[in-house]
Structure formats: structure tokens, C-alpha cells
Design a protein around this motif. Sequence first.
Motif, PDB file in Angstrom:
ATOM      1  N   GLU A   1       0.807  -1.219   0.000  1.00  0.00           N
ATOM      2  CA  GLU A   1       0.000   0.000   0.000  1.00  0.00           C
ATOM      3  C   GLU A   1       0.842   1.273   0.000  1.00  0.00           C
ATOM      4  O   GLU A   1       0.366   2.350  -0.366  1.00  0.00           O
ATOM      5  N   LEU A   2       2.062   1.132   0.455  1.00  0.00           N
ATOM      6  CA  LEU A   2       2.947   2.291   0.616  1.00  0.00           C
ATOM      7  C   LEU A   2       4.367   1.886   0.277  1.00  0.00           C
ATOM      8  O   LEU A   2       4.830   0.813   0.685  1.00  0.00           O
ATOM      9  N   SER A   3       5.067   2.732  -0.474  1.00  0.00           N
ATOM     10  CA  SER A   3       6.466   2.483  -0.812  1.00  0.00           C
ATOM     11  C   SER A   3       7.348   3.581  -0.240  1.00  0.00           C
ATOM     12  O   SER A   3       7.042   4.774  -0.373  1.00  0.00           O
ATOM     13  N   MET A   4       8.431   3.186   0.407  1.00  0.00           N
ATOM     14  CA  MET A   4       9.403   4.132   0.928  1.00  0.00           C
ATOM     15  C   MET A   4      10.627   4.149   0.020  1.00  0.00           C
ATOM     16  O   MET A   4      11.166   3.097  -0.330  1.00  0.00           O
ATOM     17  N   ILE A   5      11.078   5.341  -0.332  1.00  0.00           N
ATOM     18  CA  ILE A   5      12.328   5.493  -1.082  1.00  0.00           C
ATOM     19  C   ILE A   5      13.427   5.766  -0.073  1.00  0.00           C
ATOM     20  O   ILE A   5      13.435   6.790   0.605  1.00  0.00           O
ATOM     21  N   ALA A   6      14.365   4.806   0.052  1.00  0.00           N
ATOM     22  CA  ALA A   6      15.438   4.924   1.042  1.00  0.00           C
ATOM     23  C   ALA A   6      16.778   4.628   0.385  1.00  0.00           C
ATOM     24  O   ALA A   6      17.562   3.809   0.870  1.00  0.00           O
TER      25      ALA A   6
ATOM     26  N   VAL B   1       9.230   9.555   0.617  1.00  0.00           N
ATOM     27  CA  VAL B   1      10.681   9.731   0.532  1.00  0.00           C
ATOM     28  C   VAL B   1      11.257   9.638   1.945  1.00  0.00           C
ATOM     29  O   VAL B   1      10.898  10.419   2.826  1.00  0.00           O
ATOM     30  N   LYS B   2      12.137   8.681   2.149  1.00  0.00           N
ATOM     31  CA  LYS B   2      12.825   8.508   3.433  1.00  0.00           C
ATOM     32  C   LYS B   2      14.271   9.008   3.340  1.00  0.00           C
ATOM     33  O   LYS B   2      14.882   9.346   4.363  1.00  0.00           O
ATOM     34  N   SER B   3      14.804   9.051   2.134  1.00  0.00           N
ATOM     35  CA  SER B   3      16.172   9.533   1.920  1.00  0.00           C
ATOM     36  C   SER B   3      16.274  10.990   2.345  1.00  0.00           C
ATOM     37  O   SER B   3      15.301  11.749   2.280  1.00  0.00           O
ATOM     38  N   THR B   4      17.473  11.385   2.774  1.00  0.00           N
ATOM     39  CA  THR B   4      17.716  12.780   3.130  1.00  0.00           C
ATOM     40  C   THR B   4      17.949  13.579   1.857  1.00  0.00           C
ATOM     41  O   THR B   4      18.907  13.336   1.124  1.00  0.00           O
ATOM     42  N   VAL B   5      17.058  14.545   1.604  1.00  0.00           N
ATOM     43  CA  VAL B   5      17.115  15.321   0.362  1.00  0.00           C
ATOM     44  C   VAL B   5      16.879  16.794   0.661  1.00  0.00           C
ATOM     45  O   VAL B   5      16.227  17.143   1.645  1.00  0.00           O
ATOM     46  N   ILE B   6      17.398  17.655  -0.188  1.00  0.00           N
ATOM     47  CA  ILE B   6      17.266  19.095   0.028  1.00  0.00           C
ATOM     48  C   ILE B   6      15.817  19.541  -0.185  1.00  0.00           C
ATOM     49  O   ILE B   6      15.048  18.884  -0.899  1.00  0.00           O
ATOM     50  N   PRO B   7      15.420  20.642   0.451  1.00  0.00           N
ATOM     51  CA  PRO B   7      14.044  21.130   0.319  1.00  0.00           C
ATOM     52  C   PRO B   7      13.630  21.312  -1.140  1.00  0.00           C
ATOM     53  O   PRO B   7      14.358  21.902  -1.942  1.00  0.00           O
ATOM     54  N   GLY B   8      12.493  20.777  -1.465  1.00  0.00           N
ATOM     55  CA  GLY B   8      11.962  20.879  -2.823  1.00  0.00           C
ATOM     56  C   GLY B   8      12.101  19.603  -3.620  1.00  0.00           C
ATOM     57  O   GLY B   8      11.458  19.459  -4.677  1.00  0.00           O
ATOM     58  N   THR B   9      12.893  18.647  -3.135  1.00  0.00           N
ATOM     59  CA  THR B   9      13.134  17.421  -3.899  1.00  0.00           C
ATOM     60  C   THR B   9      11.868  16.592  -4.070  1.00  0.00           C
ATOM     61  O   THR B   9      11.567  16.106  -5.164  1.00  0.00           O
ATOM     62  N   THR B  10      11.125  16.409  -2.990  1.00  0.00           N
ATOM     63  CA  THR B  10       9.915  15.587  -3.077  1.00  0.00           C
ATOM     64  C   THR B  10       8.914  16.195  -4.051  1.00  0.00           C
ATOM     65  O   THR B  10       8.330  15.491  -4.889  1.00  0.00           O
TER      66      THR B  10
ATOM     67  N   PHE C   1      -2.531   8.868  -6.668  1.00  0.00           N
ATOM     68  CA  PHE C   1      -1.599   8.305  -5.687  1.00  0.00           C
ATOM     69  C   PHE C   1      -1.125   9.424  -4.765  1.00  0.00           C
ATOM     70  O   PHE C   1      -1.260  10.612  -5.086  1.00  0.00           O
ATOM     71  N   GLY C   2      -0.593   9.051  -3.627  1.00  0.00           N
ATOM     72  CA  GLY C   2      -0.121  10.044  -2.662  1.00  0.00           C
ATOM     73  C   GLY C   2       1.394  10.130  -2.641  1.00  0.00           C
ATOM     74  O   GLY C   2       2.092   9.195  -3.026  1.00  0.00           O
ATOM     75  N   VAL C   3       1.898  11.274  -2.186  1.00  0.00           N
ATOM     76  CA  VAL C   3       3.344  11.485  -2.069  1.00  0.00           C
ATOM     77  C   VAL C   3       3.630  12.141  -0.718  1.00  0.00           C
ATOM     78  O   VAL C   3       2.920  13.073  -0.309  1.00  0.00           O
ATOM     79  N   GLY C   4       4.656  11.654  -0.055  1.00  0.00           N
ATOM     80  CA  GLY C   4       5.011  12.239   1.233  1.00  0.00           C
ATOM     81  C   GLY C   4       6.499  12.222   1.487  1.00  0.00           C
ATOM     82  O   GLY C   4       7.278  11.641   0.715  1.00  0.00           O
ATOM     83  N   MET C   5       6.920  12.869   2.556  1.00  0.00           N
ATOM     84  CA  MET C   5       8.321  12.926   2.963  1.00  0.00           C
ATOM     85  C   MET C   5       8.380  12.650   4.469  1.00  0.00           C
ATOM     86  O   MET C   5       7.700  13.303   5.247  1.00  0.00           O
ATOM     87  N   ASN C   6       9.189  11.675   4.852  1.00  0.00           N
ATOM     88  CA  ASN C   6       9.266  11.233   6.254  1.00  0.00           C
ATOM     89  C   ASN C   6      10.739  11.046   6.631  1.00  0.00           C
ATOM     90  O   ASN C   6      11.280   9.959   6.523  1.00  0.00           O
ATOM     91  N   PRO C   7      11.397  12.124   7.061  1.00  0.00           N
ATOM     92  CA  PRO C   7      12.834  12.019   7.362  1.00  0.00           C
ATOM     93  C   PRO C   7      13.116  11.090   8.530  1.00  0.00           C
ATOM     94  O   PRO C   7      12.287  10.924   9.430  1.00  0.00           O
ATOM     95  N   GLU C   8      14.307  10.473   8.488  1.00  0.00           N
ATOM     96  CA  GLU C   8      14.709   9.604   9.588  1.00  0.00           C
ATOM     97  C   GLU C   8      15.612  10.365  10.555  1.00  0.00           C
ATOM     98  O   GLU C   8      16.339  11.269  10.159  1.00  0.00           O
TER      99      GLU C   8
END
Length: 449
Positions: free
Chosen positions: A77-82, A119-128, A148-155
Amino acid sequence: MKISVVGTGYVGLVSGVCLAELGHTVICVDVDTAKVDQINRGDSPIYEQGLDELLQKNLGTRLTATTDLERAVHETELSMIAVGTPFDGRAIDLSFVRQAAEMIGDALKTKSAYHVVVVKSTVIPGTTDSVVTPALENASGKKAGADFGVGMNPEFLREGDAVADFMRPDRIVLGACDSRSHGVMRQLYEPFTSANILSTNSRTAEMIKYTANSLLATLISFSNEIGNLCKKSGEVDVAEVMKGVHLDKRLSPIGENGRRIVPAITTFIEAGCGFGGSCFPKDVKALIAYGQSLGESMSLLDAVIRINREQPGQIIAMLKKHFHSLQGVSVAILGLAFKPETDDMRESPAIPVIHTLVEQGARIHAFDPVARNEAKKLFGDAITYAETLEDALADSSAVAILTRWDAFKRLPRLVQAMHPQPLVIDGRRMLDKKDFDRYEGIGMGERSL
């Protein structure tokens, strides 16, 4: 929930295994067949406390690994890009993030059910918003927010404590393009009933991660600059200076029972031989580059990096104070990883120290409880790798502590039994100077010996 995690590096594998431990069904995806096979055997490709045990516990029931990204997306249901975001000296490289987004988008093309990409990867503002979302839309032919949905969830995982940090989070930051994506992401973390959750937009979530790491790096470089000043100030010891600073009740509050509360952040306000790892150096440099691209000079963070780059030189300077030439001098290097409880040597202060010592003809006997194999990839046969702390100390004229491993707390007893005693250089200020006949420490003035 059913989750796919794209990328099985440090962040991806820890996240995937811990999410499985929380009760989710997780498919880890990687292009590296050998790594996928290793994970499916229950053997973690990275060293991290507690990770092997949780991997083996959940493998085959709630956790599997595959190279088939399309199947993983279709079954979850959900994919994380790491995936990794290396820094090339000018900017972070988003090619792996973009490629992962395109592949997920291609899989979404043939999936009818709503799916959220995080997006779980560390990326600069605006990447997502500006890189990941367009890549997903172009590859899928669908529209973010509607199809589909898009989100950003930093670690916020500390190497060496990543499993504990994930399972007991101090904060969860959720950035998303719409309320539906936010809702799905909140379901992911429902087991954490007491965690503070901050819901915001993706750009802010991205900036929070960089700001958090840059603050900690700044505290370290500030402490090191003060330490270097103390070193030149006569009878001043930075360890005592920082102890006095820590007693400020705004840093270490006094509880209602009168006892002092010592927050973990005070450990970043201590002098040492510099920070390293996969996060602080890369993230600060990336934030500098991002700021400069927008016309900000980023002078403070530039200084943070410069101070850190020069700090390992303090170890060499202290050695040279006691040896006219380093040619043939036997030096025991204690600690190779950038911090304890990990084998990660990326940007470790040990690297420039060892390179300089080898160039100047010193004989190096290095010991680290877990980073030996990683060190061999960097130094090959240029240095000797000790099996034990005792082996590293044998016949040494000098000892340099570069990593704060608990195992090195035995050093006073071992050194006191040596005749003559070697010079001890404490690059982490972890030991009591009174326990040694010959001791030098970061930030310790000449007459404070």
C-alpha cells in the motif's frame, strides 16, 4: 499495513526490519542480488546493534527481500524510497532517488489501487515536490494527490542506536502533498501512541532533517574551536570548561527533586577530534550548497566544516610535540569507526590521522572492536590490524584514542603496567588525565597537565 522499502542500506534496512517488528508486512527491494540473498538468509549486510536479531525474528513471516520492484509495489500500500544521496562536492546526487521514483511510477502505471510513495532519503528542500513527484507522474501517467499520494518522512536514526531510535522515536515528522497522504502515513506509525508527530508540507520536512543535523554539527565544531583556544591558553582544560557550561540550567535543568537532569545534547558540547559518518559532513555540505544556490552565504556552516576538516590535525600536532620525527615511531590507534557501536568509517577522523602518520613513516597498530574489515578496504597493508587492545598497545611509543569505545576504559590499567609508559593522546577526552604519566588531550592547556 503492507509496505515496500526501496533501498536496503542503513536507513532502508533498519526501517524495513523495525516496521516488520511493529507488525507491518514489509518487502525490502534492492538491485543488488547478493545483498537481497544475504538478507533472505537472515544475515544483515550492515552492522547495527540488535538488527540481526530482529531480521531473523521477522524473516519469512513479516519480512522478505527481492529485486522485483514492480511486484513489491503491486503487493503493498505504501512504498518508501530509502536510497543513497551522495554529495559530489557541489550538490547532493539525486540520481538514485529519481531512478527509484521512475521505477515506482512505472509500476503504478498498471496498479489501480491508491498507493502512497514516501521519501525517506535525506534530500534538500523541494526534492519531493520538484523531483520525485514529477518523476512519478511522468512514469505512471497519473496525477499525484488524485491517483496516488506522495510524502516525505525524514529519519532521525543514530548509527549504533538506530534500532532503539526507530522503536522509541522522540519525534515523527510527516510531510505530504495532501491530507489523504498524511492520513496513510499516520497509519504507518499508529503503534507509537506517545510519540510527538509533526504534520507539515514536504519542503519543511526536508528542511527539518538538515537543520537538526547541522545544529548538532555546529555544536561539535563550536566545542572544538573552544578546545583549541583552551589548548593555547595555559592552565585551561576544555573538559572542565564544558563541565561548567553544562551546569547552566538551560542546558541541564534541575528537577523538582533537586537532581540535575543531563540531556543527551550535552554530549555534543564536548571537544574531540571531529565528527564523521554518513550524515553530518554530507548534510552540512549539502545545506551549504543549497543555501548558496539561493544566494545565502552560509558562512557559519562553512566554518563548521572547515573547523571539522582541520580538527584531526590536533592529534598529529600533539604527537609531534613529543617526537622530533614520527619516522619509525610505533603508534597504537584506538578506534577506527567514526563513533562507537558501528563499523562505519565514512568521514572518520581516523582516516586523515592514519594517512598522515603513514606518510610521515610511523608504524601503525590499529584496533577497533568492529571496524577492522572496513579499515582494511581503506588502508590495505599500510598498517597493522590488532586483534585485541593488548596487541595494539604492545611495544607502542604512543597511543591515540580516536573513538569513544567503552572497551578503551581499560586503558589506564593496561598502560600503568607498561614500562616505560607510552604517551597517551586522548582525542575524545574520555579518560582521566591523572591516570597516566604521559597524557595529552584535546583542549588541554600546557600547564593543566
